[in-house]
Design a protein around this motif. Structure first.
Motif, PDB file in Angstrom:
ATOM      1  N   LYS A  55       0.842  -1.192   0.000  1.00 16.50           N
ATOM      2  CA  LYS A  55       0.000   0.000   0.000  1.00 16.50           C
ATOM      3  C   LYS A  55       0.878   1.243   0.000  1.00 16.50           C
ATOM      4  O   LYS A  55       1.811   1.364   0.797  1.00 16.50           O
ATOM      5  CB  LYS A  55      -0.918   0.020   1.219  1.00 16.50           C
ATOM      6  CG  LYS A  55      -1.995  -1.053   1.206  1.00 16.50           C
ATOM      7  CD  LYS A  55      -2.935  -0.908   2.390  1.00 16.50           C
ATOM      8  CE  LYS A  55      -4.032  -1.966   2.350  1.00 16.50           C
ATOM      9  NZ  LYS A  55      -4.980  -1.844   3.491  1.00 16.50           N
ATOM     10  N   ARG A 104      -3.036   6.224  -1.679  1.00 17.54           N
ATOM     11  CA  ARG A 104      -4.336   5.761  -2.146  1.00 17.54           C
ATOM     12  C   ARG A 104      -4.242   4.464  -2.943  1.00 17.54           C
ATOM     13  O   ARG A 104      -5.262   3.909  -3.347  1.00 17.54           O
ATOM     14  CB  ARG A 104      -4.991   6.825  -3.015  1.00 17.54           C
ATOM     15  CG  ARG A 104      -5.301   8.132  -2.303  1.00 17.54           C
ATOM     16  CD  ARG A 104      -6.029   9.082  -3.233  1.00 17.54           C
ATOM     17  NE  ARG A 104      -5.254   9.331  -4.465  1.00 17.54           N
ATOM     18  CZ  ARG A 104      -5.764   9.873  -5.560  1.00 17.54           C
ATOM     19  NH1 ARG A 104      -7.043  10.204  -5.595  1.00 17.54           N
ATOM     20  NH2 ARG A 104      -5.000  10.085  -6.620  1.00 17.54           N
ATOM     21  N   HIS A 105      -3.043   3.972  -3.185  1.00 18.98           N
ATOM     22  CA  HIS A 105      -2.835   2.817  -4.048  1.00 18.98           C
ATOM     23  C   HIS A 105      -2.640   1.547  -3.204  1.00 18.98           C
ATOM     24  O   HIS A 105      -1.758   1.493  -2.341  1.00 18.98           O
ATOM     25  CB  HIS A 105      -1.621   3.029  -4.948  1.00 18.98           C
ATOM     26  CG  HIS A 105      -1.758   4.190  -5.879  1.00 18.98           C
ATOM     27  ND1 HIS A 105      -2.220   4.069  -7.166  1.00 18.98           N
ATOM     28  CD2 HIS A 105      -1.509   5.521  -5.689  1.00 18.98           C
ATOM     29  CE1 HIS A 105      -2.247   5.256  -7.745  1.00 18.98           C
ATOM     30  NE2 HIS A 105      -1.824   6.164  -6.866  1.00 18.98           N
ATOM     31  N   ASP A 106      -3.466   0.547  -3.475  1.00 17.16           N
ATOM     32  CA  ASP A 106      -3.354  -0.766  -2.835  1.00 17.16           C
ATOM     33  C   ASP A 106      -2.960  -1.750  -3.939  1.00 17.16           C
ATOM     34  O   ASP A 106      -3.795  -2.230  -4.701  1.00 17.16           O
ATOM     35  CB  ASP A 106      -4.689  -1.155  -2.205  1.00 17.16           C
ATOM     36  CG  ASP A 106      -4.557  -2.370  -1.306  1.00 17.16           C
ATOM     37  OD1 ASP A 106      -3.502  -3.021  -1.339  1.00 17.16           O
ATOM     38  OD2 ASP A 106      -5.529  -2.684  -0.584  1.00 17.16           O
ATOM     39  N   MET A 107      -1.664  -2.053  -4.018  1.00 22.88           N
ATOM     40  CA  MET A 107      -1.130  -2.785  -5.166  1.00 22.88           C
ATOM     41  C   MET A 107      -0.853  -4.251  -4.819  1.00 22.88           C
ATOM     42  O   MET A 107      -0.553  -4.591  -3.671  1.00 22.88           O
ATOM     43  CB  MET A 107       0.148  -2.118  -5.655  1.00 22.88           C
ATOM     44  CG  MET A 107      -0.070  -0.705  -6.185  1.00 22.88           C
ATOM     45  SD  MET A 107       1.469   0.141  -6.610  1.00 22.88           S
ATOM     46  CE  MET A 107       2.172   0.401  -4.979  1.00 22.88           C
ATOM     47  N   GLN A 130      -1.831  -5.575 -10.277  1.00 22.70           N
ATOM     48  CA  GLN A 130      -3.090  -4.852 -10.150  1.00 22.70           C
ATOM     49  C   GLN A 130      -2.930  -3.726  -9.134  1.00 22.70           C
ATOM     50  O   GLN A 130      -2.164  -3.835  -8.174  1.00 22.70           O
ATOM     51  CB  GLN A 130      -4.245  -5.780  -9.761  1.00 22.70           C
ATOM     52  CG  GLN A 130      -4.259  -6.222  -8.329  1.00 22.70           C
ATOM     53  CD  GLN A 130      -5.515  -7.017  -7.972  1.00 22.70           C
ATOM     54  OE1 GLN A 130      -6.190  -7.561  -8.830  1.00 22.70           O
ATOM     55  NE2 GLN A 130      -5.824  -7.084  -6.695  1.00 22.70           N
ATOM     56  N   ASP A 131      -3.645  -2.650  -9.384  1.00 20.47           N
ATOM     57  CA  ASP A 131      -3.598  -1.475  -8.509  1.00 20.47           C
ATOM     58  C   ASP A 131      -5.028  -1.054  -8.204  1.00 20.47           C
ATOM     59  O   ASP A 131      -5.796  -0.719  -9.107  1.00 20.47           O
ATOM     60  CB  ASP A 131      -2.846  -0.345  -9.197  1.00 20.47           C
ATOM     61  CG  ASP A 131      -2.673   0.876  -8.293  1.00 20.47           C
ATOM     62  OD1 ASP A 131      -2.970   0.764  -7.087  1.00 20.47           O
ATOM     63  OD2 ASP A 131      -2.229   1.928  -8.797  1.00 20.47           O
ATOM     64  N   GLU A 132      -5.373  -1.120  -6.936  1.00 15.58           N
ATOM     65  CA  GLU A 132      -6.697  -0.686  -6.485  1.00 15.58           C
ATOM     66  C   GLU A 132      -6.557   0.727  -5.934  1.00 15.58           C
ATOM     67  O   GLU A 132      -5.912   0.952  -4.907  1.00 15.58           O
ATOM     68  CB  GLU A 132      -7.222  -1.645  -5.423  1.00 15.58           C
ATOM     69  CG  GLU A 132      -8.642  -1.401  -5.012  1.00 15.58           C
ATOM     70  CD  GLU A 132      -9.109  -2.437  -4.003  1.00 15.58           C
ATOM     71  OE1 GLU A 132      -9.726  -2.025  -3.004  1.00 15.58           O
ATOM     72  OE2 GLU A 132      -8.841  -3.631  -4.203  1.00 15.58           O
ATOM     73  N   ILE A 133      -7.164   1.678  -6.626  1.00 20.02           N
ATOM     74  CA  ILE A 133      -6.970   3.091  -6.322  1.00 20.02           C
ATOM     75  C   ILE A 133      -8.211   3.646  -5.622  1.00 20.02           C
ATOM     76  O   ILE A 133      -9.317   3.609  -6.178  1.00 20.02           O
ATOM     77  CB  ILE A 133      -6.697   3.890  -7.613  1.00 20.02           C
ATOM     78  CG1 ILE A 133      -5.565   3.244  -8.411  1.00 20.02           C
ATOM     79  CG2 ILE A 133      -6.369   5.339  -7.290  1.00 20.02           C
ATOM     80  CD1 ILE A 133      -5.457   3.767  -9.824  1.00 20.02           C
ATOM     81  N   LYS A 149     -13.847   3.791  -6.169  1.00 17.05           N
ATOM     82  CA  LYS A 149     -12.654   2.964  -6.181  1.00 17.05           C
ATOM     83  C   LYS A 149     -12.448   2.430  -7.596  1.00 17.05           C
ATOM     84  O   LYS A 149     -13.398   2.016  -8.272  1.00 17.05           O
ATOM     85  CB  LYS A 149     -12.798   1.818  -5.183  1.00 17.05           C
ATOM     86  CG  LYS A 149     -11.566   0.955  -5.011  1.00 17.05           C
ATOM     87  CD  LYS A 149     -11.819  -0.143  -3.985  1.00 17.05           C
ATOM     88  CE  LYS A 149     -11.992   0.437  -2.590  1.00 17.05           C
ATOM     89  NZ  LYS A 149     -12.079  -0.640  -1.562  1.00 17.05           N
ATOM     90  N   LEU A 154      -9.959  -0.212  -9.996  1.00 16.63           N
ATOM     91  CA  LEU A 154      -8.959  -1.277 -10.026  1.00 16.63           C
ATOM     92  C   LEU A 154      -8.498  -1.480 -11.461  1.00 16.63           C
ATOM     93  O   LEU A 154      -9.317  -1.631 -12.378  1.00 16.63           O
ATOM     94  CB  LEU A 154      -9.532  -2.580  -9.459  1.00 16.63           C
ATOM     95  CG  LEU A 154      -8.574  -3.774  -9.379  1.00 16.63           C
ATOM     96  CD1 LEU A 154      -8.883  -4.622  -8.135  1.00 16.63           C
ATOM     97  CD2 LEU A 154      -8.659  -4.667 -10.618  1.00 16.63           C
TER      98      LEU A 154
END
Length: 695
Positions: free
Chosen positions: A333, A336-339, A376-379, A386, A388
């Motif tokens: 993380k 704001r990015h959960d990669m 993958q990047d969950e923004i 949100k 992805l």
């Protein structure tokens, strides 16, 4: 004065009451969140744990209580009550089958155990058989392509069977069930500790059916006889900072046969009496290890071997498949990015006694390497939005480079409303002899028209979730989806061009599946709860005919309409629950044998309905359940097996080109064929069972 009863209720919580006396002091009353409001944790959609409502990918979750409403000896059969999901029998004789999702054939469905793709190809028929229900924590279902995370075979969707953690399992649990058809099923599980760091959960499933029944009078068993045992064990090792380390293994042995009523094993492989006899030995090993570093890096491995010794009449089929899978993921993380970044490699070995592994120099087993990587990047755009983005690259040793991008967007203005938009591509490498049972029976000749290229798909779907609360405390949950999937290079078996052949080739045209589905859940405060689901599917393909024009057709065994329901009412004073479950399927095209075949080319509407009574003891330590399955006693037509009286075609006359011709003994020019199947042959039956657990 005296005794009073105080009752507390609040929207979304269980109603609670307690007796009080005037003068009582410091009375505490706790109300629990209703089970339907719990925000389940899911992992399947994004390969990381998150609340279900927070996931940008729609994931359906089914816990053990869902499957208890219609108890079955395997998860395969239990999936019949999931909207948009249908267990499909592929043979009237041996009753092997697969799972259809949104109208797509079973090979498009990937089956995972604890997130690992160990069930595929040759073993897809057995992937959901013999998994002890006492070992299951939940089942997660994702509909639509998931190739960007899971690779090949996930074009239609995936089913992830998640086993229990030892911390949430009873010390001992037991589930015994029998039916009036003399089916016997036993599930047992127990846990123990080895020192302070290691906990072990073990499970055992045994199923036996040894009572041949022929209610439709075709001299063939209505359902296959089975003797199956499956053993499962999972080890959890406690580590510092709650880092993960688990190892799980499963072994499955099954002896099944179906065929002529007077068949015995000494006739196996001969042409005197017909039967399809299958011996299966299978083992699986799965492990997850979190590296002892500050970053969250997981290392996962799975191994399995599937050995099959089969005889279809006098046609032998011997096969072995080994699959090794290694994957590593890094969860990071940044603002704001959960990669999530990962790399994987998959090794598949397949060998059999058919032309599928026959080379110029003799037998040449198939070996496929599939290394790949994904990102993958969950923004988190803001509190309510949100996005992805994901991309996967694979290199197939036989087909080269394959790219599969995806995206997902979620808008949630509040906790009661969620809108999701998902899109992406998928691919699948076809192995006919591990997926198409009809290619193995010997009833039809298999024709492979050309070298088969991988199938590709392009998908877009929209999902809307809405929850409505009433002042009475009742809750209505609505979950609606619409989807569109476009295929190129799809391989659809051609049963129509020649009644004695199955022709496989990449489609010279395109294929489409589209539709809408709606799930509704209603939970009252008075003990009544229910779910209803309906799905409309428009599945068709377009191909060029001999004159160069496009012809539109619907694949065989694909219904347009399907519905499921589950209603339950609990009479709380006597702890008795009544469950009423069922499904309803619309007509589907069936594989008939030429223009003279008298059997209907389309099935009728059909439904399987069940009712169950369950009594639960005080303290919830044990419960007794029983009821009736297939209340309407529905079975398909008795002539579903063509020429069941002549399974080796000894009395069939063929012309010079190998086509059957009409004779006085065979006026419809038929050959033996068990592939005309769309519903189980098992009629109405009673069942009785008991569950017991010790915490």
């Amino acid at each position: 004065r005296g005794r009073h009863v105080i009752e507390v209720s609040y929207v979304g919580y269980e109603k609670t009451s307690r007796s009080l006396y005037v003068g009582d002091h410091d009375v505490n009353l706790t109300i629990a969140l209703r089970s339907s409001e719990l925000n389940e944790v899911v992992v399947t959609g994004t390969l990381k744990e998150m609340d279900r409502l927070d996931s940008p990918v729609p994931v359906e979750v089914y816990n053990p209580s869902f499957f208890k409403r219609n108890p079955t000896p395997s998860i395969y059969e239990a999936m019949q009550n999931v909207n948009g999901v249908r267990p499909q029998l592929n043979c009237n004789v041996c009753n092997t089958g697969d799972i259809h999702i949104n109208g797509l054939e079973g090979p498009y469905t990937m089956i995972l155990i604890d997130g690992m793709p160990i069930v595929s190809g040759l073993a897809s028929v057995y992937g959901l058989s013999g998994i002890p229900t006492s070992m299951i924590e939940r089942v997660e279902v994702v509909k639509g392509p998931a190739s960007s995370l899971y690779g090949s075979e996930a074009l239609g969707g995936l089913i992830n069977v998640i086993t229990k953690k030892t911390s949430s399992s009873p010390v001992i649990s037991l589930d015994l069930m029998t039916t009036t058809w003399q089916e016997y099923n036993a599930d047992a599980a127990f846990k123990f500790n080895l020192g302070k760091k290691v906990s072990v959960l073990s499970g055992l499933n045994y199923f036996n059916y040894s009572n041949p029944i022929d209610n439709n009078g075709d001299n063939f068993t209505d359902i296959t006889l089975q003797n199956r045992i499956s053993a499962f064990q999972k080890w959890n090792i406690d580590r510092k900072k709650n880092r993960l380390f688990s190892v799980a293994a499963r072994y499955l042995y099954e002896d099944r046969w179906g065929g002529e009523m007077d068949w015995t094993p000494e006739f196996r492989g001969g042409d005197s009496l017909y039967a399809e006899s299958i011996y299966t030995n299978r083992w699986e090993l799965v492990s997850t290890y979190q590296l002892p570093i500050q970053e969250k890096v997981l290392f996962m491995v799975s191994l399995n071997q599937h050995d099959q010794n089969s005889v279809y009449g006098n046609v032998p089929y011997y096969a072995r498949q080994n699959i090794g899978f290694v994957q590593s993921t890094w969860d990071k993380k940044l603002g704001r990015h959960d990669m999530l970044t990962g790399a994987a490699v998959r090794y598949t070995f397949y060998d059999d006694n058919t032309t599928a592994t026959e080379g110029i120099a003799g037998n040449e087993p198939s070996v496929t390497w599939l290394p790949g990587m994904f990102f993958q990047d969950e923004i988190g755009l803001n509190e309510h939005n949100k996005l992805l983005l994901g991309l996967r690259y694979d290199f197939n040793s036989n087909h080269g480079n394959i790219w599969t991008p995806r995206f997902a967007y979620k808008w949630s203005p509040n906790s009661k409303n969620v809108v999701r938009l998902n899109g992406g591509t998928g691919y699948r490498v076809v192995n006919l002899f591990t997926e198409e049972h009809a290619a193995l029976t010997g009833a039809r000749e298999v024709i492979i028209a050309d070298a088969l290229d991988p199938e590709k798909s392009y998908n877009l779907n929209v999902n809307v979730v809405r929850k409505v609360y009433f002042k009475s405390g009742a809750m209505l949950g609505l979950d609606a989806s619409t989807w569109y999937t476009y295929f190129t290079n799809q391989i659809i078996p051609d049963y129509d061009s020649d009644p004695n052949q199955i022709i496989y080739d990449n489609l010279n045209g395109s294929s489409t599946t589209r539709g809408v589905s709606l799930n509704a859940e209603l939970d009252f405060m008075n003990g009544f709860r229910g779910t209803v689901g309906v799905t409309y599917m428009d599945v068709f393909f377009k191909k060029q005919n001999s004159s160069g024009g496009l012809v539109t057709k619907r694949p065989v065994l694909t219904e347009s309409w399907a519905g499921v329901w589950s209603m339950a009412y609990t009479i709380r004073p006597i702890r008795l629950t009544v469950d009423y479950t069922g499904n309803l399927y619309g007509p589907m095209r069936l594989p008939t044998l030429g223009p003279l075949d008298p059997r209907d080319s389309r099935s009728n509407w059909w439904s399987i309905q069940n009712i169950q009574l369950t009594y639960e003891s005080r303290g919830e330590q044990w419960e007794v359940y029983g009821g009736v399955k297939n209340l309407l006693n529905f079975t398909p037509p008795s002539n579903s097996i063509a020429r069941s009286h002549d399974p080796f075609d000894k009395s069939v006359t063929f012309d010079s080109s190998g086509q059957p011709i009409s004779t006085a003994e065979n006026p419809y020019a038929l050959t033996f064929d068990p592939s005309y199947v769309y519903a189980p042959n098992q009629g109405i039956r009673g069942f009785l069972g008991i569950r017991w657990k010790l915490w």
